[in-house]
Design an enzyme around this catalytic site. Structure first.
Site, PDB file in Angstrom:
ATOM      1  CG  ASP A 108      -1.681   1.250   1.418  1.00  0.00           C
ATOM      2  OD1 ASP A 108      -2.479   1.570   0.525  1.00  0.00           O
ATOM      3  OD2 ASP A 108      -1.479   1.931   2.434  1.00  0.00           O
ATOM      4  CB  ALA A 109       0.904   4.293  -1.861  1.00  0.00           C
TER       5      ALA A 109
END
Length: 226
Positions: free
Chosen positions: A9-10
């Site tokens: 995930d960012a």
């Protein structure tokens, strides 16, 4: 089954989402904002995520940049600080988010070990490219995958399908890493091996899947992936 692919995930996982508000609060002339920035940053993030879930359930998709602006507008109004100049500055800083300190070395270690690396994010392609460039980690990522390819936000299964479609790997070959407990839990329920980066020390979410590993930061991800 051996892990071949590490997917992250960012926002909140690789990139510090509180950094925009924290940097703005330290700038001259922002004393009023400095008093309230932690609450505003928390509200901004909470509404940003809440709006993705509601849009996914209702089938009213908009890209993550629109949702990010909507979340900020709510947070600033709630704090009584909804000025155009402050709004514009915070949005500008959101495009320049830095990575957490351990991220570059962690990703480099994964690449050195021969694993594929990628981002899988709610973020729009332009937002993600801006963050990757700002953090200087493009050379240690094989791809950046966005929900815009399927038109629905996580945790819809079609988002997680993007990983197998891109890398041709089985679900069991993927280590998915997120700082969001709901994301790590949903990805575990999908069939990925998962690591939850629980930076805030929160309880485990009661969902249809449970993270395989819980960490306080990303430093040991290369060992988890072995």
């Amino acid at each position: 089954m051996t892990i071949t692919t590490c997917v992250f995930d960012a926002y909140g996982t690789l990139f510090d989402v509180a950094a925009a508000a924290r940097v703005a609060a330290a700038e001259p002339g922002r004393e009023d904002f400095a008093k309230h920035w932690p609450r505003i940053a928390a509200d901004w993030r909470a509404k940003q995520l809440e709006y993705t879930w509601l849009r996914a359930v209702a089938g009213h998709h908009r890209d993550f940049w629109d949702v990010t602006q909507d979340g900020l507008d709510w947070a600033l109004e709630a704090a009584g600080l909804a000025t155009p100049e402050l709004r514009e500055r915070l949005l500008q800083l959101y495009w320049e988010l830095g990575a957490y300190p351990e991220v570059p070395a962690m990703l480099a270690a994964l690449k050195q070990a021969g694993l594929s690396t990628a981002i899988l994010s709610n973020g729009s392609p332009a937002m993600l490219q801006g963050a990757v460039s700002s953090a200087g980690i493009g050379d240690v990522l094989d791809d950046v995958l966005s929900v815009e390819d399927v038109g629905v936000f996580k945790p819809h299964p079609s988002v997680y399908d993007l990983v197998g479609g891109r890398f041709g790997c089985a679900k069991e070959e993927v280590l998915f890493v997120s700082s969001n407990g709901w994301d790590a839990g949903a990805a575990a329920g999908y069939g990925f091996r998962t690591a939850w980066v629980n930076r805030a020390g929160l309880p485990v979410d009661r969902l249809w899947g449970t993270p395989d590993t819980i960490l306080s930061d990303l430093t040991t991800i290369p060992m988890v992936a072995k």
